[in-house]
Design a protein around this motif. Structure first.
Motif, PDB file in Angstrom:
ATOM      1  N   VAL A   2     -15.908   9.322   0.894  1.00 59.87           N
ATOM      2  CA  VAL A   2     -14.514   9.310  -0.315  1.00 59.87           C
ATOM      3  C   VAL A   2     -14.561   8.090  -1.925  1.00 59.87           C
ATOM      4  O   VAL A   2     -13.819   8.433  -2.487  1.00 59.87           O
ATOM      5  CB  VAL A   2     -13.364   7.861   0.477  1.00 59.87           C
TER       6      VAL A   2
ATOM      7  N   ALA B 192      -2.952   3.374  -0.133  1.00 55.93           N
ATOM      8  CA  ALA B 192      -3.917   4.006   1.631  1.00 55.93           C
ATOM      9  C   ALA B 192      -2.850   5.040   1.797  1.00 55.93           C
ATOM     10  O   ALA B 192      -2.501   5.600   2.597  1.00 55.93           O
ATOM     11  CB  ALA B 192      -2.757   2.816   2.611  1.00 55.93           C
ATOM     12  N   GLY B 193      -3.759   5.880   1.713  1.00 50.63           N
ATOM     13  CA  GLY B 193      -3.476   7.670   2.157  1.00 50.63           C
ATOM     14  C   GLY B 193      -4.102   7.900   3.634  1.00 50.63           C
ATOM     15  O   GLY B 193      -4.662   6.783   3.953  1.00 50.63           O
TER      16      GLY B 193
ATOM     17  N   LEU C 148      -8.305  -0.002  -3.060  1.00 48.26           N
ATOM     18  CA  LEU C 148      -8.046   1.202  -2.589  1.00 48.26           C
ATOM     19  C   LEU C 148      -8.380   0.943  -0.852  1.00 48.26           C
ATOM     20  O   LEU C 148      -8.942  -0.014  -0.572  1.00 48.26           O
ATOM     21  CB  LEU C 148      -9.484   2.561  -2.258  1.00 48.26           C
TER      22      LEU C 148
ATOM     23  N   THR D 124     -14.235  10.435  -5.153  1.00 44.84           N
ATOM     24  CA  THR D 124     -13.175   9.563  -5.928  1.00 44.84           C
ATOM     25  C   THR D 124     -14.423   8.980  -7.474  1.00 44.84           C
ATOM     26  O   THR D 124     -13.055   9.160  -8.510  1.00 44.84           O
ATOM     27  CB  THR D 124     -13.189   7.845  -4.873  1.00 44.84           C
TER      28      THR D 124
ATOM     29  N   THR E 298       1.225   5.165  -0.076  1.00 37.32           N
ATOM     30  CA  THR E 298       1.595   6.525   0.360  1.00 37.32           C
ATOM     31  C   THR E 298       1.912   8.130  -0.819  1.00 37.32           C
ATOM     32  O   THR E 298       2.829   7.579  -1.521  1.00 37.32           O
ATOM     33  CB  THR E 298       1.825   7.171   1.138  1.00 37.32           C
TER      34      THR E 298
ATOM     35  N   SER F   3       0.977  -1.351  -0.103  1.00 25.89           N
ATOM     36  CA  SER F   3       0.006   0.170  -0.165  1.00 25.89           C
ATOM     37  C   SER F   3       0.566   0.867  -0.189  1.00 25.89           C
ATOM     38  O   SER F   3       2.275   1.192   0.805  1.00 25.89           O
ATOM     39  CB  SER F   3      -0.783  -0.269   0.986  1.00 25.89           C
TER      40      SER F   3
ATOM     41  N   ASN G   9      -5.854  10.517  -0.489  1.00 26.36           N
ATOM     42  CA  ASN G   9      -5.782   9.248  -1.257  1.00 26.36           C
ATOM     43  C   ASN G   9      -6.816   9.967  -3.011  1.00 26.36           C
ATOM     44  O   ASN G   9      -6.280   9.541  -3.958  1.00 26.36           O
ATOM     45  CB  ASN G   9      -7.553   8.517  -1.151  1.00 26.36           C
TER      46      ASN G   9
END
Ligand code: DHB
Length: 309
Positions: free
Chosen positions: A147, A99-100, A124, A151, A46, A44, A106
């Motif tokens: 989210v 994985a923000g 996500l 998105t 960032t 994941s 994200n």
């Protein structure tokens, strides 16, 4: 045949690594792509590279594992480049995990994916339990809706969601109601069971350093919870949403059980960490033997067909 698919994405083998395990570097990812696995999932990401939490941050145990890695990763650009270069090569799929630590992070990463040449599946991750002070988005259904609304305003590529384990029927109902409102391609259940605590009675101490010893559980500890999530969500989600089953897989029989509950593909975390890439061949053989004995030729012959008594 152990072939499966998620939408138009074909996998020659239903087995993949679980995000986080042996998937942080291009070297590790290439090893998985060169194995019998149907593809690989990237660590994941960032927006920027992260060192993660203090060590020791993972402990292997007789019945599974506990970890609090804290998202150590090389940043989205590193994994997006790998995904662009390797997606679809030799018939293998690369799943790009993001994985923000906030909705803005994200959106920032998914915009990069949208604008890139990558045409595979993006996952996500709404369920990382190990960053101090950040709660798991997947437990806040209004936040999940927010989210996904933000998105899908711009994201037109296929999107999967990595979700935390749910434990109550109100949760199974609540998350399904949200997901059925969006063009989600697949869900992946479960992430680790967050914030377990393992105690070493000899030293009278916790076994990992971050967060006072609390961390995500994987392995044998989590299999019944994983099966429950695959089954309960398969019973509630629109058929257009595929399911990846993750949790407690270390044998062909464990895969068989996940598929009976409705899994389209499965991922192996803790046990892949212990055994490395040979696990994909071992488990494939075990599953093929079980299918032979039962007279099943394809996964469709038994997928989702769990009986109740
Ligand atoms: C980490 C753990 C997770 O379960 C996850 O979904 C993402 C990151 C970690 O600690 O690095």
């Amino acid at each position: 045949s152990l072939a499966s698919h998620i939408g138009d994405y074909k996998f020659d083998n239903l087995l993949l690594n679980a995000a986080g395990v042996r998937c942080s570097t291009t070297d590790e990812l290439e090893k998985t792509l060169d194995s019998m696995a149907g593809g690989c999932v990237t660590k994941s990401a960032t927006p920027e590279e992260r060192a993660g939490n203090e060590s020791p941050r993972m402990k292997a145990l007789p019945l599974g594992s506990i970890n609090s890695m804290g998202l150590p990763n090389h940043g989205i650009d590193y994994y997006l480049k790998f995904a662009e270069e390797n997606q679809g090569q030799n018939g293998k799929q690369v799943i790009l995990s993001v994985a923000g630590l906030s909705i803005d992070q994200n959106i920032e990463m998914l915009k990069k994916v949208q604008e890139s040449a990558f045409d595979g599946l993006t996952e996500l991750n709404l369920s990382c339990p190990n960053v101090a002070g950040k709660s798991q988005v997947g437990y806040d259904f209004d936040a999940v809706r927010d989210v996904l609304t933000a998105t899908f305003k711009f994201f037109k590529k296929p999107l999967g969601l990595k979700l935390p384990p749910y434990f109550d029927f109100n949760q199974f109902n609540g998350i399904s109601e949200v997901l059925n409102d969006f063009p989600v391609t697949y869900i992946n259940v479960i992430n680790s069971i967050g914030n377990g605590l393992v105690v070493d009675p000899e030293t009278e101490s916790v076994v990992i350093k971050p967060k006072g010893g609390f961390g995500g559980l994987g392995g044998d500890y989590v299999k019944p919870t994983a099966l429950a999530n695959v089954r309960a969500l398969r019973q509630r989600l629109d058929p257009r949403i595929s399911i990846i089953g993750t949790g407690g897989i270390k044998s062909g029989m464990d895969v068989f059980e996940h598929v009976l509950c409705g899994a389209d593909l499965v991922q192996i975390g803790t046990a892949f960490g212990y055994e490395g890439t040979p696990i994909f061949e071992r488990i494939s053989k075990e599953l093929e033997e079980i299918m032979d004995k039962k007279g099943y030729q394809t996964l469709d012959d038994f997928r989702g067909k769990l009986k109740t008594i």
